[in-house]
Scaffold this active site. Sequence first.
Site, PDB file in Angstrom:
ATOM      1  N   ARG A  81      34.613  32.580  99.708  1.00  9.44           N
ATOM      2  CA  ARG A  81      33.329  33.074  99.208  1.00  9.44           C
ATOM      3  C   ARG A  81      32.317  31.950  99.261  1.00  9.44           C
ATOM      4  O   ARG A  81      32.327  31.035  98.428  1.00  9.44           O
ATOM      5  CB  ARG A  81      33.483  33.599  97.777  1.00  9.44           C
ATOM      6  N   ALA A  93      38.336  44.960  97.728  1.00 11.04           N
ATOM      7  CA  ALA A  93      37.066  45.525  97.262  1.00 11.04           C
ATOM      8  C   ALA A  93      36.102  45.610  98.417  1.00 11.04           C
ATOM      9  O   ALA A  93      36.290  44.960  99.446  1.00 11.04           O
ATOM     10  CB  ALA A  93      36.482  44.659  96.145  1.00 11.04           C
ATOM     11  N   GLU A 110      38.721  50.539 102.226  1.00  8.63           N
ATOM     12  CA  GLU A 110      38.815  49.092 102.014  1.00  8.63           C
ATOM     13  C   GLU A 110      40.272  48.631 101.902  1.00  8.63           C
ATOM     14  O   GLU A 110      40.628  47.561 102.380  1.00  8.63           O
ATOM     15  CB  GLU A 110      38.030  48.670 100.768  1.00  8.63           C
ATOM     16  N   GLU A 114      41.363  45.829 104.429  1.00 12.86           N
ATOM     17  CA  GLU A 114      41.643  44.475 103.927  1.00 12.86           C
ATOM     18  C   GLU A 114      43.126  44.193 103.793  1.00 12.86           C
ATOM     19  O   GLU A 114      43.527  43.029 103.749  1.00 12.86           O
ATOM     20  CB  GLU A 114      40.966  44.260 102.562  1.00 12.86           C
ATOM     21  N   GLU A 162      36.991  37.573 106.623  1.00 16.39           N
ATOM     22  CA  GLU A 162      38.162  38.441 106.488  1.00 16.39           C
ATOM     23  C   GLU A 162      39.273  38.086 107.486  1.00 16.39           C
ATOM     24  O   GLU A 162      40.436  38.399 107.253  1.00 16.39           O
ATOM     25  CB  GLU A 162      37.754  39.910 106.618  1.00 16.39           C
TER      26      GLU A 162
END
Lengths: 202, 202
Positions: A81, A93, A110, A114, A162
């Site tokens: 992040r 999320a 998601e 993910e 990701e």
Amino acid sequence: MTAHPWLPGLLADPLIGDSDESWPVSGSEVKHQNGYLSLRVDTIVDPQGGEHPRSVVQPHGAIGVVAIDEHDRILLVEQYRHPVARRLLEIPAGTLDVPDESTQAAAARELAEEADLVAEDWESILRLLATPGYSTEHWEVFVATGLSAVPADQRTVREAEEADMAQWWLPFGQAVDAVLAGRITDSMTVAAILAVQAQRAR
Amino acid sequence: MTAHPWLPGLLADPLIGDSDESWPVSGSEVKHQNGYLSLRVDTIVDPQGGEHPRSVVQPHGAIGVVAIDEHDRILLVEQYRHPVARRLLEIPAGTLDVPDESTQAAAARELAEEADLVAEDWESILRLLATPGYSTEHWEVFVATGLSAVPADQRTVREAEEADMAQWWLPFGQAVDAVLAGRITDSMTVAAILAVQAQRAR
């Protein structure tokens, strides 16, 4: 309404809660807009007639998924992040950026994107306002169970942050430990884990 | 690292947690700035060399206070929040906007300003990242006990949304009920109440 017997403030009704309200806006100016969020400054008028500028950040809403396997392990994804310069452990999320998609469908999308997972059972457990002092963002958290893998040839190719994601399974009780010890700090993830814990303790 | 026996992902070490990391930034542009927050767009470079624009909202950090009286009632303040057009029940909270002020001093200041209360005992129970996908904001939550009233002639005059604030005392167990029923939705407040609940259940 009864005053607290020895401190400032009033004793609340047991069913007290949030409520809708809207103050007039005498002006509004969009300062920035991109595909992820916009920022506008509204001038609001208080009940006494005073005017106050208020920044309003408008991201898409978001959903989160507490995915739990048959051995009571929770899935956490590890993602870089940039704004906080940390690699965080989070529940899967994502944002509500597909028109007309339900929150549960977004959560399922998601979870597949993910974590390459499909869930049979979904329960909505928590609705939150992320940072209502300056943002419109609302969140909904689901618990997903009855998990199976997305077939290998149907998996999403992950890009940017990701691509770098790892998926970890942690016994649920150890996830609560990690929150209370400060090792997991993403606010949606913390609220979600602790809500499941509180629900179980009822 | 061991793979999950039947699902994608790996089994985590019990002490897994967030970690520092920093990707290069090849460009940065401030798009908006006021007294409350700034918004910049950074271009980050991923490990494969790809460049990605990322919005970064930079508010002040904030603190929150779970104030609990001798009869296990929690204090909630009710405040109008323009971005979500709702009147919310929240723990007393505020931003870190006084230079060189410690987080605990900021918490004590906000408890006095928003609720006319002084606390003898302080415990830091939770550190959170509010919305790390697009914001730098970090939060610290304290539990405050040993409460007494600020003398009437030393109380803060509250303005704008705060003039309109009400202070409510709710038995702690009923606050947990209100969170799980969706009547309290401010994310810092939800995480704070559930963290105290989880800590007590240990």
